[in-house]
Design a protein around this motif. Structure first.
Motif, PDB file in Angstrom:
ATOM      1  N   ALA A 221       0.838  -1.201   0.000  1.00 25.08           N
ATOM      2  CA  ALA A 221       0.000   0.000   0.000  1.00 25.08           C
ATOM      3  C   ALA A 221       0.871   1.249   0.000  1.00 25.08           C
ATOM      4  O   ALA A 221       0.501   2.262  -0.601  1.00 25.08           O
ATOM      5  CB  ALA A 221      -0.939  -0.018   1.206  1.00 25.08           C
ATOM      6  N   ASN A 222       2.027   1.196   0.636  1.00 25.31           N
ATOM      7  CA  ASN A 222       2.965   2.331   0.603  1.00 25.31           C
ATOM      8  C   ASN A 222       3.405   2.616  -0.824  1.00 25.31           C
ATOM      9  O   ASN A 222       3.456   3.758  -1.256  1.00 25.31           O
ATOM     10  CB  ASN A 222       4.200   2.019   1.461  1.00 25.31           C
ATOM     11  N   GLU A 223       3.730   1.532  -1.531  1.00 26.22           N
ATOM     12  CA  GLU A 223       4.189   1.700  -2.912  1.00 26.22           C
ATOM     13  C   GLU A 223       3.081   2.289  -3.788  1.00 26.22           C
ATOM     14  O   GLU A 223       3.329   3.150  -4.634  1.00 26.22           O
ATOM     15  CB  GLU A 223       4.649   0.347  -3.484  1.00 26.22           C
ATOM     16  N   MET A 224       1.873   1.795  -3.561  1.00 25.85           N
ATOM     17  CA  MET A 224       0.746   2.300  -4.354  1.00 25.85           C
ATOM     18  C   MET A 224       0.471   3.764  -4.040  1.00 25.85           C
ATOM     19  O   MET A 224       0.157   4.552  -4.928  1.00 25.85           O
ATOM     20  CB  MET A 224      -0.497   1.454  -4.094  1.00 25.85           C
ATOM     21  N   GLN A 225       0.580   4.125  -2.781  1.00 25.60           N
ATOM     22  CA  GLN A 225       0.350   5.510  -2.374  1.00 25.60           C
ATOM     23  C   GLN A 225       1.372   6.425  -3.040  1.00 25.60           C
ATOM     24  O   GLN A 225       1.044   7.490  -3.559  1.00 25.60           O
ATOM     25  CB  GLN A 225       0.449   5.612  -0.840  1.00 25.60           C
ATOM     26  N   GLN A 226       2.613   5.953  -3.049  1.00 22.07           N
ATOM     27  CA  GLN A 226       3.689   6.733  -3.655  1.00 22.07           C
ATOM     28  C   GLN A 226       3.469   6.873  -5.156  1.00 22.07           C
ATOM     29  O   GLN A 226       3.638   7.951  -5.729  1.00 22.07           O
ATOM     30  CB  GLN A 226       5.020   6.030  -3.372  1.00 22.07           C
ATOM     31  N   LEU A 227       3.040   5.761  -5.760  1.00 23.98           N
ATOM     32  CA  LEU A 227       2.793   5.751  -7.198  1.00 23.98           C
ATOM     33  C   LEU A 227       1.700   6.762  -7.553  1.00 23.98           C
ATOM     34  O   LEU A 227       1.822   7.527  -8.515  1.00 23.98           O
ATOM     35  CB  LEU A 227       2.353   4.341  -7.606  1.00 23.98           C
ATOM     36  N   ARG A 228       0.682   6.757  -6.745  1.00 21.50           N
ATOM     37  CA  ARG A 228      -0.442   7.656  -7.002  1.00 21.50           C
ATOM     38  C   ARG A 228       0.005   9.120  -6.912  1.00 21.50           C
ATOM     39  O   ARG A 228      -0.424   9.956  -7.704  1.00 21.50           O
ATOM     40  CB  ARG A 228      -1.537   7.369  -5.968  1.00 21.50           C
ATOM     41  N   GLU A 229       0.903   9.414  -5.952  1.00 27.27           N
ATOM     42  CA  GLU A 229       1.366  10.788  -5.784  1.00 27.27           C
ATOM     43  C   GLU A 229       2.340  11.202  -6.879  1.00 27.27           C
ATOM     44  O   GLU A 229       2.381  12.360  -7.275  1.00 27.27           O
ATOM     45  CB  GLU A 229       2.049  10.952  -4.407  1.00 27.27           C
ATOM     46  N   GLU A 230       3.120  10.231  -7.366  1.00 28.76           N
ATOM     47  CA  GLU A 230       4.206  10.611  -8.268  1.00 28.76           C
ATOM     48  C   GLU A 230       3.950  10.262  -9.728  1.00 28.76           C
ATOM     49  O   GLU A 230       4.556  10.847 -10.625  1.00 28.76           O
ATOM     50  CB  GLU A 230       5.513   9.936  -7.811  1.00 28.76           C
ATOM     51  N   ASN A 231       3.105   9.279  -9.964  1.00 29.25           N
ATOM     52  CA  ASN A 231       2.922   8.845 -11.350  1.00 29.25           C
ATOM     53  C   ASN A 231       1.519   8.259 -11.517  1.00 29.25           C
ATOM     54  O   ASN A 231       1.310   7.054 -11.480  1.00 29.25           O
ATOM     55  CB  ASN A 231       4.003   7.798 -11.684  1.00 29.25           C
ATOM     56  N   GLU A 232       0.579   9.155 -11.708  1.00 23.90           N
ATOM     57  CA  GLU A 232      -0.839   8.767 -11.767  1.00 23.90           C
ATOM     58  C   GLU A 232      -1.116   7.763 -12.895  1.00 23.90           C
ATOM     59  O   GLU A 232      -1.909   6.841 -12.731  1.00 23.90           O
ATOM     60  CB  GLU A 232      -1.701  10.016 -11.958  1.00 23.90           C
ATOM     61  N   ASP A 233      -0.404   7.899 -13.995  1.00 19.14           N
ATOM     62  CA  ASP A 233      -0.613   6.997 -15.136  1.00 19.14           C
ATOM     63  C   ASP A 233      -0.246   5.560 -14.761  1.00 19.14           C
ATOM     64  O   ASP A 233      -0.985   4.623 -15.031  1.00 19.14           O
ATOM     65  CB  ASP A 233       0.242   7.423 -16.338  1.00 19.14           C
ATOM     66  N   GLU A 234       0.914   5.440 -14.141  1.00 18.20           N
ATOM     67  CA  GLU A 234       1.387   4.112 -13.750  1.00 18.20           C
ATOM     68  C   GLU A 234       0.426   3.501 -12.729  1.00 18.20           C
ATOM     69  O   GLU A 234       0.118   2.305 -12.767  1.00 18.20           O
ATOM     70  CB  GLU A 234       2.800   4.222 -13.155  1.00 18.20           C
ATOM     71  N   PHE A 235      -0.067   4.332 -11.828  1.00 18.00           N
ATOM     72  CA  PHE A 235      -1.038   3.889 -10.833  1.00 18.00           C
ATOM     73  C   PHE A 235      -2.278   3.305 -11.517  1.00 18.00           C
ATOM     74  O   PHE A 235      -2.745   2.220 -11.181  1.00 18.00           O
ATOM     75  CB  PHE A 235      -1.420   5.085  -9.940  1.00 18.00           C
ATOM     76  N   SER A 236      -2.780   3.994 -12.529  1.00 21.22           N
ATOM     77  CA  SER A 236      -3.965   3.520 -13.261  1.00 21.22           C
ATOM     78  C   SER A 236      -3.690   2.197 -13.964  1.00 21.22           C
ATOM     79  O   SER A 236      -4.554   1.324 -14.016  1.00 21.22           O
ATOM     80  CB  SER A 236      -4.392   4.551 -14.311  1.00 21.22           C
ATOM     81  N   ILE A 237      -2.470   2.079 -14.472  1.00 23.08           N
ATOM     82  CA  ILE A 237      -2.119   0.835 -15.174  1.00 23.08           C
ATOM     83  C   ILE A 237      -2.196  -0.354 -14.211  1.00 23.08           C
ATOM     84  O   ILE A 237      -2.748  -1.410 -14.540  1.00 23.08           O
ATOM     85  CB  ILE A 237      -0.712   0.947 -15.809  1.00 23.08           C
ATOM     86  N   VAL A 238      -1.666  -0.156 -12.979  1.00 19.76           N
ATOM     87  CA  VAL A 238      -1.683  -1.243 -11.993  1.00 19.76           C
ATOM     88  C   VAL A 238      -3.125  -1.608 -11.638  1.00 19.76           C
ATOM     89  O   VAL A 238      -3.477  -2.786 -11.546  1.00 19.76           O
ATOM     90  CB  VAL A 238      -0.887  -0.849 -10.724  1.00 19.76           C
ATOM     91  N   ILE A 239      -3.966  -0.580 -11.454  1.00 26.11           N
ATOM     92  CA  ILE A 239      -5.370  -0.838 -11.122  1.00 26.11           C
ATOM     93  C   ILE A 239      -6.060  -1.592 -12.262  1.00 26.11           C
ATOM     94  O   ILE A 239      -6.739  -2.607 -12.054  1.00 26.11           O
ATOM     95  CB  ILE A 239      -6.112   0.501 -10.850  1.00 26.11           C
TER      96      ILE A 239
END
Ligand SMILES: [Zn+2]
Length: 618
Positions: A547-565
Motif C-alpha cells: 500500500a505504501n508503494e501504491m500511495q507513492q505511485l499515485r502521488e508521483e505517477n498517476e498513469d502508472e497507478f492507473s495501469i496497476v489498477i
C-alpha cells in the motif's frame, strides 16, 4: 607504573581447586605468551603470570583467544598488566594451573615489573610467608561479598581500589542444596581446563535414544541441549549414561549438572555455536533445580504460516499453531539406511489463515498425544517444499504445548472466538504449481444464490461461502489508509502537521504512516454482482505491491497507478468470503468480507465443472 597485587599468585596456587569468584580483582603482569597449536580444536595460549613476587603457569580460556590473536597491539601481549576478573585453578598433570576465564587489560608497560621467582621455589623458600595457606584458601573460596583477608599481607592500595571498580564476578557463587560447595558456572565459562563445576540450565532439546552397531561393537547414546543466561551447550551420554540419565531429563525443566567432561564440540552433529560440548560420565550428577524459573526460557522467533512461502527450503523456523489434525502413526523405510522409521503428520493452522503439515519422526511421532485443537510451539522446524510448503521436526527441533508466551495466549483467544469458524488455505501440491486453493465444490455459490439465500443475515455469527467471479470495478478513492507503524496496532493515524502523524491508541507521533489497504471491489459472475471488501493481504495479492508503494505511485505517477489498477480488473478468482450483518441507521445490511482470493486453477476447476455437467445428465 602499574602496581601488581603482590601475593596473589601464591594465593591462587595454594588455594582450592575449581572456579574462583574473586572477592577482589587482582592485578598481574604477563611475562610471556606461548601459543599451543591444537589439531582438533581452537589454539590455546599459555601465559606466565607474575604478581611481582612470584610467577606461575596460566592458560587463557579459548573464548578469550581474540584478545591475543592480534598484532602487537592486541589487548594481551608480553608485559601487559591484566586485571583478573574471573579465574579457576586446576591441577593438570600434577601441576597447578591458573585458568583465566575473564580478564581486562589495564596497562602495557615495556618491561618486567620486579624480580619475580617461580612460585614453587618461592613457597619452598618461604613456607609461612603471606599468611597460612589455609587462610588464603578461605579467602579464595568466600563469596564476592567477603573482604580481603588479612592473610594477604602483600596486598596494596591499588588492588583494593580495583576491587571496588570491578562489578561482581560472573558466576553466582553459592552453596547448592545438600551443602555441596560447587560453584555454579556459566555455560560460556566451561572449558576442558576446569573439572570442578556445576551448571544450572534448562533442557531445550532432548534426542531419542539412538543405537549404533559397527565392527567395533554396538552401543547407544542420547543428547540434550542445555541453556542458561550465558549460552547453550550440547551434552551427550553414552551407554550407561543413557540408562542413568535419559529418564531424568525432561524438556523445559531446569537441572543442576556436575561431574561431566568438557570436550571440543563435534559441530557436524550439532547446530549450536559453542566450541565445547559436555560428555556425561559414569558419576555425572543431575539434579532437578528447586527454582524452575532460575534459567531463561526458550526464545521463539515465530514465523506466520502465510509467510512460509518466503522461507527458503531447508531453513529452520519457529512456528506457533493450533493442531487441527493429529494424523496417523505410520511407518516408512528410509532408503539410505533401510531402517523402519515411525512418522506422523500433524496439520496446524494460525491467524494468517494458512494450514501446513508438520512431520514428526521416531519417538516424537510415537509418543504424540492426540490433542483437540491445542496450541503448540514448534521450534527449529525445517522448511520443505514438498507439496508447496511443509515442515519437518528434526533432532534439534522441539515441541512445546501451550508455551507461556503472549503469542500463544493470543492465538488461543482468537481461535476460540472466531478462528475455529475460518477456512484455511493449505499448502498443497496444486498450490506449488498454480497458487490455487482447492475449494469444495458444494461450498460454491453463484452471486444470485448469495444474494437470495440471505447468507449472513440470519445470525449473529458470520457465515462463509466461496464463489468464482471476475473483478469488474475497484474503488480507488480510499484504497488505503495511513496506519500506525507499531506492530499489531494498525490503527488509523491523523496528520498533525507535515511530518507528524499521531496514533491515538499508542499515544505517540510518527514521521511517516504505514499505509494499509482497505480494498473495495465489485465482482460479477453470470448471475449478479456484489461488493467485497478486503484488508491489507488482499491488496497485496491483487496489486502485487504494498500500500505504501501504491500511495507513492499515485502521488508521483498517476498513469502508472492507473495501469496497476486496470491490470487487476477483469481477473477471475475463486473467492472465499465472510458474510456478516451490519446495522447502520436502523438498516440491516450484509457486508461481504474477502478472506482469500485464489487464482482460478483452470485444469482442476474444469474437472469440477465436467463432473457437475455429468451429474446433470445432459
Ligand atoms: Zn498505534
Amino acid at each position: 607504573m602499574s602496581d601488581l597485587t603482590v601475593g596473589v599468585i601464591r594465593e591462587l596456587y595454594e588455594g582450592p581447586e575449581g572456579a574462583n569468584t574473586m572477592p577482589y580483582a587482582p592485578v598481574v603482569q604477563v611475562l610471556s605468551i606461548k601459543k599451543i597449536v591444537s589439531p582438533n580444536g581452537p589454539d590455546r595460549h599459555r601465559l606466565i603470570l607474575s604478581d611481582g613476587q612470584c610467577f606461575a603457569q596460566s592458560m587463557l580460556a579459548t573464548q578469550l583467544n581474540h584478545l591475543v590473536d592480534g598484532d602487537e597491539n592486541a589487548p594481551i601481549r608480553k608485559h601487559s598488566v591484566l586485571r583478573l576478573v574471573q579465574v579457576a585453578c586446576n591441577a593438570v598433570q600434577g601441576r597447578r594451573i591458573i585458568i583465566c576465564l575473564d580478564v581486562e587489560a589495564v596497562a602495557h608497560p615495556s618491561t618486567k615489573i620486579g624480580t619475580p621467582e617461580d612460585v614453587t621455589k618461592f613457597i619452598e623458600h618461604n613456607p609461612a610467608a603471606g599468611g597460612a595457606p589455609a587462610q588464603a584458601a578461605a579467602v579464595a573460596s568466600t563469596t564476592a561479598n567477603a573482604s580481603v583477608g588479612a592473610g594477604r599481607g602483600g596486598s596494596n592500595a591499588s588492588s583494593t581500589t580495583a576491587a571496588k571498580n570491578v562489578p561482581a564476578a560472573k558466576p553466582a557463587a553459592g552453596a547448592r542444596r545438600n551443602g555441596s560447595e560447587s560453584v555454579i558456572y556459566p555455560i560460556e565459562g566451561l572449558s576442558p581446563y576446569q573439572n570442578k563445576w556445576t551448571i544450572k540450565a534448562r533442557v531445550t532439546v532432548k534426542s531419542d535414544v539412538r543405537h549404533w552397531s559397527n565392527q567395533r561393537g554396538d552401543g547407544k547414546l542420547f543428547s540434550v541441549n542445555l541453556l542458561d543466561e550465558t549460552g547453550e551447550i550440547k551434552a551427550t551420554g553414552f551407554n550407561e549414561a543413557v540408562d542413568n540419565l535419559y529418564d531424568v531429563f525432561e524438556v523445559g525443566k531446569v537441572y543442576y549438572v556436575s561431574k561431566a567432561r568438557v570436550n571440543i564440540a563435534k559441530k557436524q552433529f550439532s547446530n549450536l555455536s559453542n566450541e565445547y560440548e559436555i560428555a556425561f560420565e559414569r558419576d555425572t550428577i543431575v539434579e532437578l533445580c528447586e527454582d524452575q524459573d532460575a534459567a531463561p526460557q526458550v526464545k521463539y522467533n515465530f514465523v506466520e504460516l502465510a509467510s512460509l512461502g518466503e522461507c527458503p527450503k531447508d531453513s529452520t523456523v519457529d512456528v506457533l499453531g493450533i493442531v487441527k489434525d493429529n494424523g496417523d502413526l505410520s511407518e516408512i523405510t528410509a532408503k539410505a539406511t533401510n531402517k523402519q522409521i515411525k512418522k506422523r503428520e500433524l496439520t496446524i493452522v494460525d491467524r494468517s489463515g494458512y494450514s501446513v503439515r508438520v512431520t514428526l519422526w521416531g519417538r516424537a511421532a510415537e509418543t504424540w498425544k492426540d490433542t483437540d485443537n491445542g496450541v503448540f510451539a514448534f521450534k527449529g522446524a525445517k522448511v520443505g517444499d514438498f507439496g508447496g510448503r511443509t515442515l519437518s521436526m528434526g533432532g534439534q527441533s522441539t515441541i512445546a504445548e501451550d508455551p507461556d508466551v503472549e503469542a500463544a495466549h493470543a492465538l488461543r483467544g482468537w481461535y476460540d472466538t472466531e478462528g475455529h469458524l475460518n477456512e484455511f488455505t493449505s499448502y498443497n501440491s496444486s498450490m506449488a504449481t498454480s497458487g490455487a486453493v482447492t475449494f469444495k465444490k458444494d461450498e460454491f455459490k453463484t452471486l444470485d444464490e448469495v444474494i437470495n439465500s440471505g447468507i449472513g443475515m440470519q445470525s449473529e455469527k458470520p457465515e462463509y461461502f466461496a464463489t468464482r467471479a471476475t473483478i469488474t470495478f475497484i474503488k480507488t478513492d480510499n484504497l488505503s489508509y495511513p496506519a500506525c507503524p507499531t506492530e499489531k496496532c494498525n490503527k488509523k493515524m491523523t496528520m498533525e502537521d507535515e511530518s507528524q502523524w499521531r496514533c491515538e491508541k499508542c499515544n505517540r507521533t510518527y514521521e511517516k504512516p504505514e499505509y494499509r489497504y482497505i480494498v473495495s471491489i465489485a465482482v460479477n459472475d453470470f448471475t449478479n454482482q456484489i461488493w467485497l471488501s478486503g484488508f491489507n493481504e488482499m491488496g497485496l495479492q491483487l496489486f502485487g505491491r504494498t500500500a505504501n508503494e501504491m500511495q507513492q505511485l499515485r502521488e508521483e505517477n498517476e498513469d502508472e497507478f492507473s495501469i496497476v489498477i486496470n491490470k487487476a480488473l477483469g481477473t477471475m478468482y475463486n473467492f472465499s468470503v465472510k458474510a456478516k450483518a451490519d446495522s447502520f441507521n436502523d438498516q440491516v445490511k450484509v457486508r461481504y468480507q474477502l478472506q482469500k482470493a485464489a487464482p482460478v486453477n483452470w485444469v482442476e476447476d474444469a474437472k469440477v465443472l465436467a463432473e457437475q455437467i455429468q451429474a446433470m445428465s445432459v
